[in-house]
Design a protein around this motif. Structure first.
Motif, PDB file in Angstrom:
ATOM      1  N   PHE A  92      -3.225  24.442  27.366  1.00  0.00           N
ATOM      2  CA  PHE A  92      -3.287  22.473  26.169  1.00  0.00           C
ATOM      3  C   PHE A  92      -2.168  22.836  24.752  1.00  0.00           C
ATOM      4  CE2 PHE A  92      -7.856  22.685  27.046  1.00  0.00           C
ATOM      5  CZ  PHE A  92      -7.775  21.681  28.431  1.00  0.00           C
ATOM      6  N   SER A  93      -1.864  23.533  24.139  1.00  0.00           N
ATOM      7  CA  SER A  93      -0.959  24.205  23.265  1.00  0.00           C
ATOM      8  C   SER A  93       0.116  24.058  23.231  1.00  0.00           C
ATOM      9  CB  SER A  93      -1.029  25.381  22.970  1.00  0.00           C
ATOM     10  OG  SER A  93      -0.275  26.349  22.933  1.00  0.00           O
ATOM     11  N   LYS A  94       0.669  23.484  24.941  1.00  0.00           N
ATOM     12  CA  LYS A  94       1.807  23.110  25.301  1.00  0.00           C
ATOM     13  C   LYS A  94       2.168  21.374  26.059  1.00  0.00           C
ATOM     14  CE  LYS A  94       3.978  27.047  24.034  1.00  0.00           C
ATOM     15  NZ  LYS A  94       4.415  27.990  25.601  1.00  0.00           N
ATOM     16  N   PHE A  95       0.967  20.987  26.010  1.00  0.00           N
ATOM     17  CA  PHE A  95       0.660  19.601  26.966  1.00  0.00           C
ATOM     18  C   PHE A  95       1.664  19.072  25.599  1.00  0.00           C
ATOM     19  CE2 PHE A  95      -0.868  15.901  27.842  1.00  0.00           C
ATOM     20  CZ  PHE A  95      -0.671  15.271  29.113  1.00  0.00           C
ATOM     21  N   SER A  96       2.971  18.573  25.695  1.00  0.00           N
ATOM     22  CA  SER A  96       2.899  17.169  24.989  1.00  0.00           C
ATOM     23  C   SER A  96       2.997  15.800  25.372  1.00  0.00           C
ATOM     24  CB  SER A  96       4.725  17.294  24.790  1.00  0.00           C
ATOM     25  OG  SER A  96       5.120  16.124  23.857  1.00  0.00           O
ATOM     26  N   LEU A  97       2.578  15.052  23.932  1.00  0.00           N
ATOM     27  CA  LEU A  97       2.618  13.330  24.562  1.00  0.00           C
ATOM     28  C   LEU A  97       3.550  12.918  23.812  1.00  0.00           C
ATOM     29  CD1 LEU A  97      -1.065  13.581  22.359  1.00  0.00           C
ATOM     30  CD2 LEU A  97      -1.063  13.250  24.863  1.00  0.00           C
ATOM     31  N   ASP A  98       4.956  13.437  23.690  1.00  0.00           N
ATOM     32  CA  ASP A  98       5.758  12.567  22.806  1.00  0.00           C
ATOM     33  C   ASP A  98       6.510  12.405  24.838  1.00  0.00           C
ATOM     34  OD1 ASP A  98       5.512  13.844  20.735  1.00  0.00           O
ATOM     35  OD2 ASP A  98       6.965  15.698  21.137  1.00  0.00           O
ATOM     36  N   TYR A  99       5.703  12.560  25.981  1.00  0.00           N
ATOM     37  CA  TYR A  99       6.677  11.537  27.507  1.00  0.00           C
ATOM     38  C   TYR A  99       5.741  10.428  27.562  1.00  0.00           C
ATOM     39  CZ  TYR A  99       8.312  17.041  28.443  1.00  0.00           C
ATOM     40  OH  TYR A  99       8.250  18.108  28.726  1.00  0.00           O
ATOM     41  N   TYR A 100       4.756  10.014  26.986  1.00  0.00           N
ATOM     42  CA  TYR A 100       4.116   8.920  27.020  1.00  0.00           C
ATOM     43  C   TYR A 100       4.260   7.865  26.035  1.00  0.00           C
ATOM     44  CZ  TYR A 100       1.725  12.357  29.668  1.00  0.00           C
ATOM     45  OH  TYR A 100       1.753  13.142  31.003  1.00  0.00           O
ATOM     46  N   GLN A 101       4.671   6.465  26.697  1.00  0.00           N
ATOM     47  CA  GLN A 101       4.875   5.605  25.558  1.00  0.00           C
ATOM     48  C   GLN A 101       3.435   4.336  24.911  1.00  0.00           C
ATOM     49  OE1 GLN A 101       7.393   5.798  22.997  1.00  0.00           O
ATOM     50  NE2 GLN A 101       7.910   7.567  24.280  1.00  0.00           N
ATOM     51  N   GLY A 102       2.843   3.790  24.266  1.00  0.00           N
ATOM     52  CA  GLY A 102       2.153   3.212  23.899  1.00  0.00           C
ATOM     53  C   GLY A 102       0.941   3.600  24.595  1.00  0.00           C
ATOM     54  N   ALA A 103       0.173   2.260  25.892  1.00  0.00           N
ATOM     55  CA  ALA A 103      -1.104   2.406  25.779  1.00  0.00           C
ATOM     56  C   ALA A 103      -0.561   4.488  27.088  1.00  0.00           C
ATOM     57  CB  ALA A 103      -1.324   1.113  26.572  1.00  0.00           C
ATOM     58  N   ASP A 104      -0.012   4.428  27.161  1.00  0.00           N
ATOM     59  CA  ASP A 104       0.082   5.495  28.429  1.00  0.00           C
ATOM     60  C   ASP A 104      -0.971   6.988  27.090  1.00  0.00           C
ATOM     61  OD1 ASP A 104       0.142   4.369  30.773  1.00  0.00           O
ATOM     62  OD2 ASP A 104       2.218   4.359  31.049  1.00  0.00           O
TER      63      ASP A 104
END
Length: 212
Positions: A142-154
């Motif tokens: 979980f600590s390595k899961f990055s939300l930076d790959y997603y934009q906006g609503a995603d």
């Protein structure tokens, strides 16, 4: 025997091996030190004799309580003298003490009636070996899961999915409902399912990862 039981047996064997290795290392270390330092060997021999006398006094209901105190004080005196000689000869003062892999449980796997953390770790390692989770996924957490790959609503949606997955692991137990991940390739399904598996294994749950 089922796979979970095999893992438990392997974890117990790993802990037992740690203890056997520690005892073997002490025996080898003691032999070398005693061979090079006869004076230390003589003190060790006297310590053993004094301990035997102390234990005999302890279990003899007719013995004089003062004798027990005398042997105990002598034990402390000899122990201090041996430490001084060890340091003087270039060794650590506890060189003739057993060096357990886990000092907390002394490589028994238990502290009182509680399972030791070292056994839990050994068990999680065995679970990991048999889980079908490949070594290249060891950093899938979980600590390595990055939300930076997603934009906006995603991004907002994946933030909620990540939070839900963490809560799922935290509350995991018997009767817990299954999860179904659906989405396009690269949306994070494999990453999150592996992260859940690794987290559950760390918590002591038996997991088999089977990609479809």
């Amino acid at each position: 025997m089922n796979k979970k039981a095999l893992c438990e047996g392997a974890a117990i064997a790993a802990i037992a091996k740690n203890r056997a290795d520690a005892e073997s290392a002490l025996a080898a270390r003691t032999a070398v030190i005693h061979n090079l330092c006869p004076e230390i060997a003589a003190i060790s021999n006297e310590m053993e004799k004094n301990m035997n006398a102390l234990m005999s006094t302890f279990y003899d209901k007719k013995s004089d309580p003062e004798s027990f105190v005398k042997y105990r004080e002598r034990a402390e005196e000899l122990r201090a003298k041996r430490k001084t000689l060890l340091v003087a000869n270039g060794y650590e003062e506890d060189a003739l003490n057993i060096k357990y892999t886990c000092p907390l449980c002394q490589d028994t796997g238990a502290v009182g009636e509680e399972v030791c953390a070292c056994y839990k770790k050994a068990l999680s390692n065995e679970y990991l070996k048999i889980s079908n989770l490949s070594p290249d996924k060891k950093d899938t957490t979980f600590s390595k899961f990055s939300l930076d790959y997603y934009q906006g609503a995603d991004r907002d949606k994946m933030s909620k999915v990540l939070t839900f997955c963490k809560k799922y692991v935290k509350a995991f137990g018997p009767g817990r409902e299954n999860l179904l991940f659906a989405g396009t390739p690269g949306s994070g399904k494999t990453f999150l399912s592996c992260a859940i598996a690794f987290e559950l294994i760390e918590k002591g749950s038996f997991v088999i990862y089977t990609p479809i």
